[in-house]
Scaffold this active site. Structure first.
Site, PDB file in Angstrom:
ATOM      1  N   ARG A 160      16.526  -6.235  -3.152  1.00 47.76           N
ATOM      2  CA  ARG A 160      16.942  -4.852  -2.858  1.00 47.76           C
ATOM      3  C   ARG A 160      18.461  -4.738  -2.685  1.00 47.76           C
ATOM      4  O   ARG A 160      18.954  -3.999  -1.840  1.00 47.76           O
ATOM      5  CB  ARG A 160      16.279  -4.325  -1.579  1.00 47.76           C
ATOM      6  CG  ARG A 160      14.810  -4.030  -1.692  1.00 47.76           C
ATOM      7  CD  ARG A 160      14.531  -2.910  -2.684  1.00 47.76           C
ATOM      8  NE  ARG A 160      13.142  -2.521  -2.670  1.00 47.76           N
ATOM      9  CZ  ARG A 160      12.168  -3.168  -3.325  1.00 47.76           C
ATOM     10  NH1 ARG A 160      12.453  -4.233  -4.040  1.00 47.76           N
ATOM     11  NH2 ARG A 160      10.933  -2.734  -3.278  1.00 47.76           N
ATOM     12  N   SER A 242       9.914   2.881   0.629  1.00 44.05           N
ATOM     13  CA  SER A 242      10.144   2.093   1.844  1.00 44.05           C
ATOM     14  C   SER A 242      11.418   2.549   2.547  1.00 44.05           C
ATOM     15  O   SER A 242      12.477   2.616   1.925  1.00 44.05           O
ATOM     16  CB  SER A 242      10.281   0.616   1.487  1.00 44.05           C
ATOM     17  OG  SER A 242       9.143   0.160   0.789  1.00 44.05           O
ATOM     18  N   GLU A 338      16.737   0.941   4.206  1.00 46.79           N
ATOM     19  CA  GLU A 338      16.874   0.599   2.777  1.00 46.79           C
ATOM     20  C   GLU A 338      17.604   1.683   1.986  1.00 46.79           C
ATOM     21  O   GLU A 338      18.523   1.367   1.221  1.00 46.79           O
ATOM     22  CB  GLU A 338      15.483   0.291   2.191  1.00 46.79           C
ATOM     23  CG  GLU A 338      15.515  -0.551   0.926  1.00 46.79           C
ATOM     24  CD  GLU A 338      15.891   0.268  -0.280  1.00 46.79           C
ATOM     25  OE1 GLU A 338      16.718  -0.197  -1.078  1.00 46.79           O
ATOM     26  OE2 GLU A 338      15.382   1.398  -0.438  1.00 46.79           O
TER      27      GLU A 338
END
Ligand code: EPU
Length: 345
Positions: A160, A242, A338
């Protein structure tokens, strides 16, 4: 002209930009980059707005990247190079490639957002990360509007993460924060089906569908079914997938933690780190299905926060803080947000 951004972010929060433009050519973009740089006007670039949390006000100019186009270049009999402009929808690209018998993106089906945003957080799901299919990208330098090409190594992909994702805690990287605007992305796909079925849920789903030797299209179908079941559709219920990364901790820390909390799931990660399940930590802290005013924790996947109607970016951030504090108090693990947070505090 000021611009309301509620229709340009998948959380569906209201946010006001001083100015808003949708850009459909690289020349238009260069003109804007040069003008804003020389006049010191803050410039924010949005793709699909599916991985951002917008606060109420964004200073300066917000550009929505609408660059379109997909080109392919066969490379021998086995592989195909596919170049897609930043403003193309990611899932459209997945379907486009599958439809032509070019394989490799099937596990990444139904991820919301644009092609240009995909490398920034190195999108990944069900056992595949973008980095594994990536060849290169072209990006515009905000300093002077010039165009530069980046190969895979120079993108510094990680879980990520990439060179293009601003780092909250590293001021030394700040000169390059947001320096490049991704224009297009080139991927390498295969004409040979090579289904990746390492993720138990995908295997189970295919079994339920009665498929033993799945085609790539069937793998995509299974992934789509899992995602539809677990994740809320941003069109009906604002979300950014997420909200936190799965935390990486070192082995020693993980061992200590597991000796106290044996139910925690751990997954081996790069550089002798251990990945914990953020969903599980949040779940065990009792947040599943919880509501705080206009925002809530999704009942089927607690890593996902949802807009229950007219929520603001600030509502999401205060829920995030509550979750972070509780998880830290219980496990001494820091959950990192995130999506990118944009706008004036
Ligand atoms: N879990 C719980 N409680 C729940 C739901 C899940 O404990 O209510 C546990 C599951 O049992 C499992 C673990 O959480 O052990 C993993 O669940 P899931 O398969 O949904 O994966 P994830 O780690 O929570 C990551 C990605 C998702 C991606 C899936 C599938 C991150 C931050 N998220 O989620 O990506 O779709 O894996 O590969 O890495 C996104 O980034 O926006 C995103 C949705």
């Amino acid at each position: 002209m000021t611009g309301e951004l509620v229709n340009y972010n998948s959380l569906g929060v209201s946010s006001m930009a001083d100015e808003l433009r949708v850009v459909t050519s690289e020349d238009q973009l260069r003109e804007i980059v040069v003008r804003t740089t020389s006049t010191n006007v803050p410039l924010t670039v949005l793709g699909g707005g599916t991985n951002v949390v917008l606060r109420k006000h964004l200073r300066g100019l917000v550009v929505v990247l609408g660059l379109k186009g997909i080109r392919s270049l066969p490379e021998g009999v086995e592989v195909v190079r596919l170049t897609a402009a930043a403003g193309e929808n990611w899932h459209h690209l997945v379907r486009y490639s599958l439809g032509r018998g070019w394989y490799g993106l099937e596990n990444l089906a139904l991820i919301p957002g644009t092609v240009g945003a995909a490398p920034i957080q190195n999108i990944g799901a069900y056992g595949v990360e973008l980095a594994e299919r990536f060849v290169s990208l072209r990006a515009m330098d905000r300093r002077d509007g010039s165009i530069r090409e980046f190969d895979r190594a120079s993108c510094q992909f990680a879980y990520r993460d990439s060179l293009f994702k601003p780092k909250e805690h590293s001021p030394e990287n700040s000169a390059d924060v947001d320096r490049y605007i991704i224009l297009d992305v080139t991927l390498l796909l295969s004409r040979q089906p090579r289904p990746i079925l390492g993720y138990p849920e995908v295997k189970r789903e295919l079994m339920n569908l009665g498929v033993t030797q799945p085609t790539p299209t069937q793998v995509a179908e299974a992934v789509i079914r899992i995602r539809r079941r677990k994740l809320p559709d941003p069109a009906n219920c604002g979300n950014v997938g997420s909200f936190f990364k799965n935390p990486l901790v070192d082995e020693m820390f993980a061992r200590n933690l597991l000796s106290r909390e044996s139910e925690l799931r751990t997954y081996p990660a790069e550089r002798r780190m251990v990945k914990l399940s953020a969903a599980q930590l949040i779940d065990l802290c009792g947040f599943k299905g919880e509501r705080r005013g206009r925002v809530g924790v999704w009942r089927r996947q607690p890593l996902v926060f949802v807009n229950l109607g007219l929520a603001t970016g600030e509502d999401f951030l205060s829920l995030a803080e509550e979750v972070q504090q509780k998880v830290f108090a219980r496990y001494e693990v820091t959950l990192q947000i995130e999506p990118r947070v944009l706008g004036e505090p």
